[in-house]
Design an enzyme around this catalytic site. Structure first.
Site, mmCIF file in Angstrom:
data_model
loop_
_atom_site.group_PDB
_atom_site.id
_atom_site.type_symbol
_atom_site.label_atom_id
_atom_site.label_comp_id
_atom_site.label_asym_id
_atom_site.label_seq_id
_atom_site.Cartn_x
_atom_site.Cartn_y
_atom_site.Cartn_z
ATOM 1 N N CYS A 115 0.798 -1.228 0.000
ATOM 2 C CA CYS A 115 0.000 0.000 0.000
ATOM 3 C C CYS A 115 0.829 1.275 0.000
ATOM 4 O O CYS A 115 0.304 2.357 -0.271
ATOM 5 C CB CYS A 115 -0.945 -0.017 1.195
ATOM 6 S SG CYS A 115 -2.047 -1.464 1.179
ATOM 7 N N HIS A 264 -3.644 6.605 0.893
ATOM 8 C CA HIS A 264 -3.965 5.255 0.447
ATOM 9 C C HIS A 264 -5.370 4.915 0.919
ATOM 10 O O HIS A 264 -5.725 5.142 2.079
ATOM 11 C CB HIS A 264 -2.948 4.251 1.014
ATOM 12 C CG HIS A 264 -3.457 2.854 1.019
ATOM 13 N ND1 HIS A 264 -3.839 2.197 -0.125
ATOM 14 C CD2 HIS A 264 -3.674 1.978 2.055
ATOM 15 C CE1 HIS A 264 -4.259 0.986 0.193
ATOM 16 N NE2 HIS A 264 -4.177 0.827 1.507
ATOM 17 N N ASN A 294 -10.141 -1.347 -1.836
ATOM 18 C CA ASN A 294 -8.736 -1.101 -1.528
ATOM 19 C C ASN A 294 -7.906 -1.809 -2.593
ATOM 20 O O ASN A 294 -7.792 -3.029 -2.604
ATOM 21 C CB ASN A 294 -8.414 -1.648 -0.133
ATOM 22 C CG ASN A 294 -6.966 -1.492 0.265
ATOM 23 O OD1 ASN A 294 -6.080 -1.350 -0.566
ATOM 24 N ND2 ASN A 294 -6.696 -1.551 1.565
#
Length: 338
Positions: A115, A264, A294
């Site tokens: 990430c 993020h 995500n």
């Protein structure tokens, strides 16, 4: 010093869509409303069985070439961020170079980050440009976490979606034209086992097929992704707010100077918590994950592209980019739109 600029971004989402309705049907104890409210995601895209992160990365890069009328010969260096490569060797970036028709004088390498990967990729691209090694760097991020997720793992299956992004970083202004500022990066490998896939590498080549983690998720084996949510939340809560302030100051700015904070896109709960901790109003803290989930290292470029398409960012604005997650690793940089 030679400056570097984010000039173009494109992204690819697989055709298959996993909706909250589908998840609620599999897990009746979870309602559609509960998933949407807590996670902030209504659907996520899932790679086909025969579709890999490399395949998605090639599609994202070709979309960028087509969208911006850019020839493959313009690329001097290819960076591919993935934690789900096609093979141990050769590197996926070498295969991608051939499939994209990039020149053979083009450098190409993979790097394994999650990430925070987009921020780290920008730092590598900036270094390549500043040193004169490359003029145009293609940063591709591609991840297919769905292939690591156990079918019983309702928590992670609600969060993660598959995607790939392609970003052109150059030594000249063009397109989006966002000047890349100063970076802050960090690492804490003591948290490695809190977000991990244990089986498959040289430490443990094969899965045991047994429950491998201290987790309430039924039948989660060591070939599946394990995330200790509370530990990840605590790591994020402690490290990210100070990272943001430190990086803003490093770029000779103050928090009120920032027009946008693009984090993020982990999940809505974490993002809202972090926004409150850094004391930033919602208008300066865009969240664009409801349609894709995500997407790991692609989440920040997807937000930037979406904001561009919405005409929500403009010349002269300053944007803090912040990535954090598996490793543990974290990073931040300020970009300024020209």
């Amino acid at each position: 010093m030679i400056e570097s600029y984010i000039n173009h971004i494109s992204y690819y989402l697989p055709e298959k869509i996993l909706t909250n309705d589908s998840l609620a049907a599999e897990f009746p104890e979870w309602s559609v409303e509960k998933i949407a409210d807590k996670i902030g995601i209504r659907e996520r895209h899932i790679a086909a069985d025969d579709e890999t992160s490399l395949d998605m990365g090639v599609k994202a890069a070709n979309l960028l070439f087509d969208e911006y009328k850019l020839g493959p010969d313009a690329i001097d260096y290819l960076l591919f961020c993935t934690q789900s490569p096609d093979y141990f060797l050769p590197t996926s970036a070498c295969i991608m170079q051939d499939r994209l028709g990039l020149k053979q004088s083009c450098g190409a390498l993979d790097f394994n980050l999650g990430c925070s990967g987009f921020i780290y990729g920008l730092s590598l691209a900036k270094g390549l440009i500043a040193s004169g090694i490359a003029k145009n760097v293609l940063l591709v991020c591609g991840e297919s976490y769905s292939k690591f997720l156990h079918k019983s793992d309702k928590g992670n299956r609600t969060i993660f979606g598959d995607a790939a992004s392609a970003t052109l970083i150059s030594n000249q202004v063009n397109g989006l034209a966002a000047k890349i500022g100063n970076f802050d990066l960090g690492t804490d490998g003591s948290g490695a086992e809190n977000l991990i896939v244990k089986a498959g590498g040289m430490r443990q080549p094969h899965t045991t097929g047994k429950e491998a983690y201290d987790t309430p998720v039924p039948a989660t084996d060591d070939a599946s992704l394990f995330m200790k949510g509370r530990a990840i939340f605590n790591f994020t809560s402690v490290n990210v707010p100070s990272l943001v302030l430190k990086n803003v100051v490093k770029n000779n700015l103050e928090m009120q100077d920032m027009d946008h904070f693009v984090f993020h896109q982990a999940n809505a709960y974490i993002l809202n918590h972090l926004r409150e901790k850094i004391d930033v109003e919602k208008e300066r803290f865009p969240v664009r994950m409801d349609f894709c989930g995500n997407t790991v290292s692609s989440s920040i470029p997807i937000v930037l592209k979406t904001l561009q398409q919405e005409h929500a960012i403009k010349s002269g604005e300053k944007i803090a980019l912040v990535g954090f997650g598996v490793g543990y690793s974290w990073g931040a940089v300020v970009i300024e739109l020209i």
